[in-house]
Design a protein around this motif. Structure first.
Motif, PDB file in Angstrom:
ATOM      1  N   VAL A 164       0.875  -1.169   0.000  1.00 54.59           N
ATOM      2  CA  VAL A 164       0.000   0.000   0.000  1.00 54.59           C
ATOM      3  C   VAL A 164       0.918   1.227   0.000  1.00 54.59           C
ATOM      4  CG1 VAL A 164      -1.693   1.303   1.340  1.00 54.59           C
ATOM      5  CG2 VAL A 164      -1.881  -1.194   1.164  1.00 54.59           C
ATOM      6  N   PRO A 165       0.861   2.021  -1.058  1.00 52.61           N
ATOM      7  CA  PRO A 165       1.842   3.102  -1.212  1.00 52.61           C
ATOM      8  C   PRO A 165       1.493   4.340  -0.390  1.00 52.61           C
ATOM      9  CG  PRO A 165       0.385   3.062  -3.102  1.00 52.61           C
ATOM     10  CD  PRO A 165      -0.077   1.958  -2.196  1.00 52.61           C
ATOM     11  N   ALA A 166       1.687   4.274   0.910  1.00 51.29           N
ATOM     12  CA  ALA A 166       1.275   5.381   1.785  1.00 51.29           C
ATOM     13  C   ALA A 166       2.414   6.382   2.002  1.00 51.29           C
ATOM     14  CB  ALA A 166       0.821   4.824   3.126  1.00 51.29           C
ATOM     15  N   GLU A 167       2.068   7.651   1.909  1.00 53.47           N
ATOM     16  CA  GLU A 167       3.008   8.731   2.241  1.00 53.47           C
ATOM     17  C   GLU A 167       2.498   9.537   3.427  1.00 53.47           C
ATOM     18  OE1 GLU A 167       4.414   9.750  -2.303  1.00 53.47           O
ATOM     19  OE2 GLU A 167       2.634  10.718  -1.468  1.00 53.47           O
ATOM     20  N   THR A 168       1.343   9.109   3.934  1.00 54.02           N
ATOM     21  CA  THR A 168       0.692   9.788   5.043  1.00 54.02           C
ATOM     22  C   THR A 168       0.585   8.791   6.187  1.00 54.02           C
ATOM     23  OG1 THR A 168      -0.634  10.986   3.441  1.00 54.02           O
ATOM     24  CG2 THR A 168      -1.464  10.969   5.703  1.00 54.02           C
ATOM     25  N   ALA A 169       0.772   9.264   7.404  1.00 57.64           N
ATOM     26  CA  ALA A 169       0.675   8.341   8.540  1.00 57.64           C
ATOM     27  C   ALA A 169      -0.059   8.999   9.696  1.00 57.64           C
ATOM     28  CB  ALA A 169       2.060   7.906   8.994  1.00 57.64           C
ATOM     29  N   ILE A 170      -0.819   8.169  10.393  1.00 54.64           N
ATOM     30  CA  ILE A 170      -1.418   8.569  11.669  1.00 54.64           C
ATOM     31  C   ILE A 170      -0.610   7.854  12.746  1.00 54.64           C
ATOM     32  CG2 ILE A 170      -3.499   8.515  13.113  1.00 54.64           C
ATOM     33  CD1 ILE A 170      -4.197   9.987  10.640  1.00 54.64           C
ATOM     34  N   LEU A 171      -0.152   8.590  13.735  1.00 58.16           N
ATOM     35  CA  LEU A 171       0.605   7.978  14.829  1.00 58.16           C
ATOM     36  C   LEU A 171      -0.360   7.523  15.919  1.00 58.16           C
ATOM     37  CD1 LEU A 171       3.745   7.813  15.145  1.00 58.16           C
ATOM     38  CD2 LEU A 171       3.507   9.612  16.828  1.00 58.16           C
ATOM     39  N   PHE A 172      -0.301   6.249  16.217  1.00 60.43           N
ATOM     40  CA  PHE A 172      -1.233   5.655  17.180  1.00 60.43           C
ATOM     41  C   PHE A 172      -0.419   4.895  18.219  1.00 60.43           C
ATOM     42  CE2 PHE A 172      -3.789   2.174  18.815  1.00 60.43           C
ATOM     43  CZ  PHE A 172      -5.030   2.756  19.024  1.00 60.43           C
ATOM     44  N   ASP A 173      -0.741   5.077  19.501  1.00 66.38           N
ATOM     45  CA  ASP A 173       0.040   4.404  20.540  1.00 66.38           C
ATOM     46  C   ASP A 173      -0.877   3.860  21.636  1.00 66.38           C
ATOM     47  OD1 ASP A 173       1.901   3.461  22.291  1.00 66.38           O
ATOM     48  OD2 ASP A 173       2.956   5.366  22.572  1.00 66.38           O
ATOM     49  N   TRP A 174      -0.798   2.547  21.842  1.00 63.80           N
ATOM     50  CA  TRP A 174      -1.614   1.930  22.895  1.00 63.80           C
ATOM     51  C   TRP A 174      -1.352   2.573  24.251  1.00 63.80           C
ATOM     52  CZ3 TRP A 174      -1.329  -0.936  18.469  1.00 63.80           C
ATOM     53  CH2 TRP A 174      -2.430  -1.723  18.147  1.00 63.80           C
ATOM     54  N   GLU A 175      -0.114   2.996  24.482  1.00 65.39           N
ATOM     55  CA  GLU A 175       0.177   3.555  25.809  1.00 65.39           C
ATOM     56  C   GLU A 175      -0.572   4.864  26.036  1.00 65.39           C
ATOM     57  OE1 GLU A 175       4.290   3.450  26.911  1.00 65.39           O
ATOM     58  OE2 GLU A 175       4.216   1.250  26.991  1.00 65.39           O
ATOM     59  N   SER A 176      -0.772   5.639  24.974  1.00 64.35           N
ATOM     60  CA  SER A 176      -1.588   6.849  25.129  1.00 64.35           C
ATOM     61  C   SER A 176      -3.043   6.482  25.395  1.00 64.35           C
ATOM     62  CB  SER A 176      -1.502   7.730  23.873  1.00 64.35           C
ATOM     63  OG  SER A 176      -0.348   8.529  23.927  1.00 64.35           O
ATOM     64  N   TRP A 177      -3.495   5.461  24.708  1.00 66.12           N
ATOM     65  CA  TRP A 177      -4.875   4.981  24.905  1.00 66.12           C
ATOM     66  C   TRP A 177      -5.074   4.621  26.381  1.00 66.12           C
ATOM     67  CZ3 TRP A 177      -7.061   0.477  21.369  1.00 66.12           C
ATOM     68  CH2 TRP A 177      -8.456   0.487  21.412  1.00 66.12           C
ATOM     69  N   PRO A 225      -3.873   6.828   0.474  1.00 65.32           N
ATOM     70  CA  PRO A 225      -3.444   5.692   1.291  1.00 65.32           C
ATOM     71  C   PRO A 225      -2.706   6.178   2.540  1.00 65.32           C
ATOM     72  CG  PRO A 225      -2.684   5.457  -0.989  1.00 65.32           C
ATOM     73  CD  PRO A 225      -3.246   6.832  -0.848  1.00 65.32           C
ATOM     74  N   THR A 226      -3.077   5.623   3.670  1.00 61.47           N
ATOM     75  CA  THR A 226      -2.558   6.110   4.952  1.00 61.47           C
ATOM     76  C   THR A 226      -2.129   4.934   5.808  1.00 61.47           C
ATOM     77  OG1 THR A 226      -4.062   7.995   4.807  1.00 61.47           O
ATOM     78  CG2 THR A 226      -3.186   7.498   6.978  1.00 61.47           C
ATOM     79  N   ASP A 227      -0.939   5.034   6.361  1.00 62.58           N
ATOM     80  CA  ASP A 227      -0.491   4.031   7.328  1.00 62.58           C
ATOM     81  C   ASP A 227      -0.877   4.493   8.726  1.00 62.58           C
ATOM     82  OD1 ASP A 227       0.686   2.478   5.389  1.00 62.58           O
ATOM     83  OD2 ASP A 227       2.746   3.082   5.843  1.00 62.58           O
ATOM     84  N   VAL A 228      -1.213   3.554   9.576  1.00 61.07           N
ATOM     85  CA  VAL A 228      -1.349   3.861  11.006  1.00 61.07           C
ATOM     86  C   VAL A 228      -0.153   3.206  11.683  1.00 61.07           C
ATOM     87  CG1 VAL A 228      -2.783   3.672  13.056  1.00 61.07           C
ATOM     88  CG2 VAL A 228      -3.858   3.963  10.817  1.00 61.07           C
ATOM     89  N   ILE A 229       0.689   4.030  12.291  1.00 54.64           N
ATOM     90  CA  ILE A 229       1.999   3.541  12.750  1.00 54.64           C
ATOM     91  C   ILE A 229       2.183   3.783  14.240  1.00 54.64           C
ATOM     92  CG2 ILE A 229       3.087   3.870  10.509  1.00 54.64           C
ATOM     93  CD1 ILE A 229       4.236   6.522  11.607  1.00 54.64           C
ATOM     94  N   GLY A 230       3.095   3.052  14.822  1.00 58.24           N
ATOM     95  CA  GLY A 230       3.421   3.218  16.225  1.00 58.24           C
ATOM     96  C   GLY A 230       4.557   4.211  16.400  1.00 58.24           C
ATOM     97  N   PRO A 231       4.802   4.613  17.642  1.00 50.89           N
ATOM     98  CA  PRO A 231       5.807   5.654  17.872  1.00 50.89           C
ATOM     99  C   PRO A 231       7.237   5.210  17.542  1.00 50.89           C
ATOM    100  CG  PRO A 231       4.953   4.825  19.954  1.00 50.89           C
ATOM    101  CD  PRO A 231       4.144   4.191  18.875  1.00 50.89           C
TER     102      PRO A 231
END
Ligand code: GLA
Ligand code: GLA
Length: 709
Positions: free
Chosen positions: A422-435, A469-475
């Motif tokens: 998936v050719p993503a150049e955009t990312a959302i930063l998601f972290d379980w620890e913040s949750w 296309p957007t990746d959801v990535i960890g810190p």
């Protein structure tokens, strides 16, 4: 299973499971039908008709494999593996630890789970096991070893499936001891370190002996945020340790067979980013509440108006989250329902078309499979009314069966999608620890903009709706491959992340930080300098105070003329509002009302070759949509189709070498017309697919074209 890293400008092509086809399969429980060989024969016939290419077997089969201690009965599984191989169906073989036989629990009571109230469960259900028990680890390792030794070289075996949906926690004495040992390792400076990290001067909690520390309990400690945070981390690590004890005998006897475990998407109980490195491929079970109406308190992502595209956007987020767990490598859709989900509050049938379009959505976001729970409904047990490919009328080939076969036909036509990126150049930063920190840190109840998951999904949705296309990535992810990183409500700032973000921006990245971010350090303590802690310099601002609006009341964002062209003059604000002192940031918008009218609400700071935006409040959806459009135009973000997508239509791209696939999926009930441009073909049914293409309600099309690079 190889993961080649390429520069961010090239399409990434990763292995995933590394098979030359997209798998089409289901959880299969022949052990429930051993006295009905005729049914097993019929299954093979029906699997061929439904174009199944894989089955997951053995998930809850411990009793059938070891009916009494030390007596093993693999013969039925031998026959099944051979039959599947002869039929050209690949087998995903599961370890049985998700449920155990009664004899095991009776003989070794320590294997059963103890609740937060310190009461040990009786035998029953599934997933009811202690994470620490040496006996349980020994018993599972033993049966795993026997499975691995027996089937390592079997030609039908393509993947190990560990247990089932790891989750939950145990509070027995063994787990308490393991927690204390884990804490000693985490705080090598001893109790002084721990007391400082947990801020135990509060309410006289200073510990003087490790034995005084207990896991959270409803009748004990339930209000100490740093303790809760470390407990949740421990539960993840203990689950990983249990998982590793399951993996070891598999890898020893079958080193070439990859390993997965079925995750549950946006599940808050475990930090999946810490489990994912130990498996070869990520897989997950997806049960969206299609056709649902919003019901307070059910926890389902749905929409008051019953708009399925709202559910589709949330599901798209979750697929992106799962793909992000292994750096964007393709994942597997391990389970989904072909029709109803028995545990949903309202058991809606998938409307005609929904099964195909929702299955293709998984593939569009990077899945190399579509699999179901379950192949055939059992006659008894808790899940006898759960959706299945084959229902209680046996061989009846009904509507569901036909739609499943249609998915098989489509997947057959798309073998080159397997392994495609998936050719993503955009990312959302998601972290379980913040949750976790948000839930535990009395930042307010989980509602509206204070819901971490909902906030992340809300910031993802405009990109989904534009086909970006957007990746959801960890810190811990490598940010260098992204042009845009959005960091919504990242309350807990892990050590080192501030420097990583600063580097990302200076080197030309665009960063968006939203309110509530960087209010806590890695121990869930506030920063002495206040929020946004070590991000203050990069953002060029300080949070001085925070106001909260009553639900249903709003403030306004007044956008400054000339600040960011393409925005409207005014948008709505709800939820919490940071009152800022700006020190170096440029003000792009101010509050429209209340005693802080005219003060900064929306800022940007240029730094190096990049810039960092800050949203001081919960801006409304129309702002998020406009802002995403402005940024994607400014940054030239990759879009699956260079066209305005009508509401409800999703466009997702996967690239393999010089070939690009675009999945056009209509989650609206009404037809929608999309401009497909030129140079594209219909990848499934052949022929050109150019210009205006009309998709019926819940309709779809997969387009292909050669990339000229
Ligand atoms: C009470 C208690 C204080 C503190 C405040 C917070 O007054 O006595 O210790 O908890 O509430 O509002
Ligand atoms: C989960 C489990 C399956 C089954 C399904 C039912 O995904 O892994 O065993 O219980 O839910 O929806």
């Amino acid at each position: 299973m190889t993961t080649a890293t390429t520069s961010s400008s090239e399409p990434r092509h990763r292995g995933g499971l590394g098979l030359p086809i997209l798998l089409h399969g289901a959880d299969y429980c022949p052990e429930q039908w051993l006295d009905r060989p005729d049914i097993l024969e019929e299954d093979l016939q029906l699997m061929a008709e439904a174009r199944m290419t894989s089955v997951t077997v053995g998930n809850f089969a411990w009793s059938a494999l070891e009916p009494s201690e030390g007596k093993f009965t693999f013969e039925w599984l031998d026959r099944l593996m051979d039959r599947m191989h002869a039929a050209g169906i690949r087998v995903i073989l599961s370890t049985p630890s998700g449920a155990r036989p009664p004899w095991l629990a009776r003989r070794y009571p320590e294997v059963l789970r103890t609740g937060p109230d310190r009461r040990r469960n009786l035998y029953g259900g599934r997933h009811n096991h202690c994470l620490t028990s040496p006996v349980y680890r020994r018993k599972t390792a033993e049966i795993n070893r026997r499975l691995a030794e027996r089937y390592a070289a079997h030609p039908a075996l393509v993947l190990w499936h560990l247990s089932n949906e790891y989750g939950g926690e145990c509070h027995c004495e063994l787990c308490q001891e393991a927690f204390r040992a884990w804490l000693r390792a985490r705080y090598p400076g001893g109790l002084d370190d721990l007391n400082r990290a947990w801020w135990t001067g509060f309410w006289s909690h200073t510990y003087t002996d490790w034995r005084q520390i207990e896991s959270p309990a409803p009748h004990g400690e339930s209000t100490f945020p740093s303790l809760s945070l470390d407990w949740r981390r421990f539960v993840t690590d203990q689950t990983a340790a249990f998982m590793l004890s399951e993996i070891a005998p598999l890898r020893a006897a079958a080193p070439r067979v990859p390993v997965t475990t079925n995750l549950m998407g946006a599940f808050s109980g475990l930090d999946y980013s810490r489990l994912a490195p130990h498996v070869d491929v990520v897989s997950w079970d997806s049960y969206p509440a299609w056709h649902a109406r919003e019901e307070a308190g059910t926890g389902f992502i749905s929409d008051a108006a019953g708009r399925d595209w709202v559910v589709a956007a949330a599901t798209g987020f979750t697929h992106d989250l799962m793909r992000g767990l292994k750096g964007g490598a393709p994942f597997l859709l391990m389970e989904s329902t072909p029709s109803v989900t028995n545990w949903h509050p309202v058991r809606r049938l998938k409307r005609p078309g929904m099964h195909v379009v929702s299955s293709l959505q998984a593939v569009a976001h990077g899945s190399d499979s579509v699999q179901y729970f379950q192949w055939r409904r059992g006659l008894g047990g808790f899940e006898r009314f759960h959706g299945s490919v084959v229902d209680h009328r046996g061989g009846a080939r009904g509507r569901t069966f036909e739609e499943v076969a249609e998915v098989g036909r489509i997947l057959d036509a798309l073998p080159f999608a397997a392994g495609a990126a998936v050719p993503a150049e955009t990312a959302i930063l998601f972290d379980w620890e913040s949750w976790w920190a948000i839930r535990d840190a009395s930042l307010g109840p989980e509602r509206g903009d204070t819901s971490y998951l909902g906030t992340c999904m809300r910031h993802h949705r405009p990109f989904w709706a534009m086909g970006v296309p957007t990746d959801v990535i960890g810190p811990g992810a490598d940010l260098a491959r992204y042009r845009l990183v959005v960091m919504p409500f990242l309350a807990l700032l892990r050590a080192g992340l501030a420097d990583q973000l600063d580097r990302f921006v200076r080197e030309g990245g665009t960063l968006v930080v939203t309110r509530g971010s960087a209010v806590l350090d890695e121990h869930a303590r506030c920063f002495l300098e206040g929020a946004p802690g070590p991000l203050a310099g990069m953002l060029g601002l300080q949070v001085e105070e925070t106001d909260e609006l009553y639900p249903g009341t709003t403030n306004r964002l007044a956008v400054r003329a000339g600040g960011l062209p393409g925005l409207r003059e005014e948008y709505g604000i709800s939820g919490r509002c940071d009152l800022l002192r700006v020190e170096g940031a440029e003000v792009l918008g101010v509050y429209g009302s209340d005693f802080y009218a005219g003060t900064p609400a929306f800022t940007v700071r240029a730094l190096g070759r990049g810039r960092a935006f800050y949203f001081a409040a919960g801006f409304d959806d129309s702002f998020l949509a406009d802002f995403a459009r402005v940024l994607s135009r400014q940054l030239g973000l990759h879009q699956a189709l260079e066209a305005d997508l009508p509401e409800g239509v999703s466009a997702q791209a996967r690239t393999a070498g010089q070939e690009e696939l675009v999945f056009l999926l209509n989650f609206a009930t009404a037809p929608r017309t999309v401009d497909c441009g030129s140079g594209r073909k219909d990848a499934v049914d052949g022929g050109p697919a150019e210009g205006a293409v009309t998709l019926p309600g819940f309709g779809w099309k997969v387009l292909s074209r050669a990339l000229s690079r």
